[in-house]
Design an enzyme around this catalytic site. Sequence first.
Site, short mmCIF file in Angstrom:
data_model
loop_
_atom_site.label_atom_id
_atom_site.label_comp_id
_atom_site.label_asym_id
_atom_site.label_seq_id
_atom_site.Cartn_x
_atom_site.Cartn_y
_atom_site.Cartn_z
N ASP A 11 0.55 -1.27 -0.02
CA ASP A 11 0.26 0.05 0.07
C ASP A 11 1.35 0.97 0.24
O ASP A 11 1.98 1.31 0.26
CB ASP A 11 -0.72 0.16 1.49
CG ASP A 11 -1.89 0.97 1.56
OD1 ASP A 11 -1.75 1.51 0.26
OD2 ASP A 11 -2.33 1.94 2.54
N SER A 12 0.73 2.32 -0.02
CA SER A 12 0.97 3.42 0.11
C SER A 12 1.81 4.37 1.32
O SER A 12 2.43 4.54 1.08
CB SER A 12 0.01 5.27 -1.12
OG SER A 12 -0.80 4.82 0.11
N TYR A 43 -1.02 8.52 -2.40
CA TYR A 43 -1.47 7.92 -3.49
C TYR A 43 -2.53 8.62 -4.52
O TYR A 43 -2.63 8.99 -5.27
CB TYR A 43 -1.45 6.69 -3.72
CG TYR A 43 0.33 5.64 -3.81
CD1 TYR A 43 1.12 5.92 -4.34
CD2 TYR A 43 -0.83 4.44 -4.72
CE1 TYR A 43 2.25 5.93 -4.08
CE2 TYR A 43 0.92 3.58 -4.25
CZ TYR A 43 1.67 4.02 -4.13
OH TYR A 43 2.67 3.74 -4.89
N GLY A 44 -3.25 8.88 -3.09
CA GLY A 44 -4.81 9.36 -3.83
C GLY A 44 -4.70 11.81 -4.57
O GLY A 44 -5.30 11.65 -5.11
N CYS A 75 -4.25 -1.26 -2.62
CA CYS A 75 -4.50 -0.27 -2.30
C CYS A 75 -5.70 0.31 -3.59
O CYS A 75 -5.54 -0.25 -4.39
CB CYS A 75 -3.26 0.53 -2.66
SG CYS A 75 -3.16 2.53 -2.72
N ASN A 76 -6.75 0.77 -3.03
CA ASN A 76 -7.37 0.96 -3.79
C ASN A 76 -7.69 1.64 -5.02
O ASN A 76 -7.54 1.48 -6.25
CB ASN A 76 -8.85 1.98 -3.57
CG ASN A 76 -9.76 0.35 -2.83
OD1 ASN A 76 -10.71 0.04 -3.50
ND2 ASN A 76 -9.20 0.38 -1.32
N THR A 77 -6.40 3.28 -4.15
CA THR A 77 -6.10 4.05 -5.25
C THR A 77 -4.54 3.86 -6.48
O THR A 77 -5.11 3.58 -7.57
CB THR A 77 -5.30 5.30 -4.93
OG1 THR A 77 -5.86 5.26 -3.39
CG2 THR A 77 -4.90 6.45 -5.86
N CYS A 189 -11.13 3.23 0.17
CA CYS A 189 -9.66 3.13 0.45
C CYS A 189 -9.35 2.27 1.46
O CYS A 189 -10.80 2.30 2.72
CB CYS A 189 -9.50 4.76 0.54
SG CYS A 189 -7.59 5.24 1.25
N THR A 190 -8.53 1.54 1.64
CA THR A 190 -7.97 0.76 2.47
C THR A 190 -7.51 1.55 3.46
O THR A 190 -8.00 0.67 4.83
CB THR A 190 -6.39 -0.19 1.82
OG1 THR A 190 -5.73 0.82 1.66
CG2 THR A 190 -7.35 -1.26 1.17
N HIS A 191 -7.33 2.54 4.21
CA HIS A 191 -7.10 3.09 5.15
C HIS A 191 -7.82 3.69 5.76
O HIS A 191 -8.25 3.49 6.87
CB HIS A 191 -6.55 4.81 5.16
CG HIS A 191 -5.11 5.03 4.95
ND1 HIS A 191 -4.74 4.43 3.70
CD2 HIS A 191 -4.19 5.19 5.12
CE1 HIS A 191 -3.51 4.69 3.56
NE2 HIS A 191 -2.56 4.82 4.30
N1 DGL Z 1 -4.78 3.05 0.68
C1 DGL Z 1 -5.28 4.09 -0.05
C2 DGL Z 1 -6.31 3.54 -0.90
O1 DGL Z 1 -6.47 2.54 -0.26
C3 DGL Z 1 -4.62 4.69 -0.62
C4 DGL Z 1 -4.64 6.18 0.07
C5 DGL Z 1 -2.94 7.26 -0.44
O2 DGL Z 1 -2.74 7.21 -0.65
O3 DGL Z 1 -4.36 8.43 -1.21
O4 DGL Z 1 -7.19 3.76 -2.69
#
Ligand code: DGL
Length: 276
Positions: A11-12, A43-44, A75-77, A189-191
Amino acid sequence: MSTRKRALVFDSGVGGLSVLDAIVDADLAVDLDYAADNAWLPYGSKPDAALVARVPALVSALVREWAPDAVVIACNTASTIALDAVRAAVAVPVVGVVPPIKPAAALTKTGVIGLLATPATVARPYVDDLIAKFAADRTVVRFGSTALVGAAERALAGAPVDKSAVAEAIAGLFDAPHGDRIDVVALACTHFPLLAAELAAAAPRAVTWLDSGAAIAARLKTVAGLEDGQARLRRAGFTGPVGAALADAFAARGFTARAVIGADFSVAPAPMDGYA
Ligand code: DGL
């Protein structure tokens, strides 16, 4: 004879830990390494082309170094833009995160679902396609938050949860047109599952919060051919600086080693007590 397999969760930042937790909860015999591209977080807010260039190069360097049997892009992004490029770059199976729009569309009774993700993910054609395929007869209220990513990062490192970031996300969904009828929220978003309790507490009413963690664990089991058992956590690697509180949080979760990932994607082991 059973052979224990290894997977790399990427992930990021700390968001992939929500996926890692789901893999651990799935009782799979797998050794888990984790890599956070925290030098590039979030990453977003990065351009798509930059992620498509960086993520496959970084992941393939990690695959060369750690030789996992499978990779999870938690990470979805990254998944919604770079998954094909990662798959082309490595020879092992790659599991990506799919925003849980299909299960959300199936669960809603009001016909209105919320989609909470990064600003990049909510605007992706990949997400438009998912909605067209699985939620064409639903109303989808989208909200993109970068502040919530930062809030999850700081919370994992032990800071109090940033209530204004949570409030902004809740208002962005529930105060939007049709937001008064949202009964299911897809956390894409996995966060964000790391802040699920705070999000639920701040919402104007009880709704269902969905994430992709369990689905990813099930997919990993299939593609990597994992047996039932107990997961073991091994290395956590970072491309950027790691403060003592964050280091402690990874150690407390059960990681037993860390690695420093260089700007050239070289991977150097470092002892846990070298974190701070
Ligand atoms: N955890 C990430 C996701 O699932 C991205 C968060 C980020 O770096 O913007 O999208």
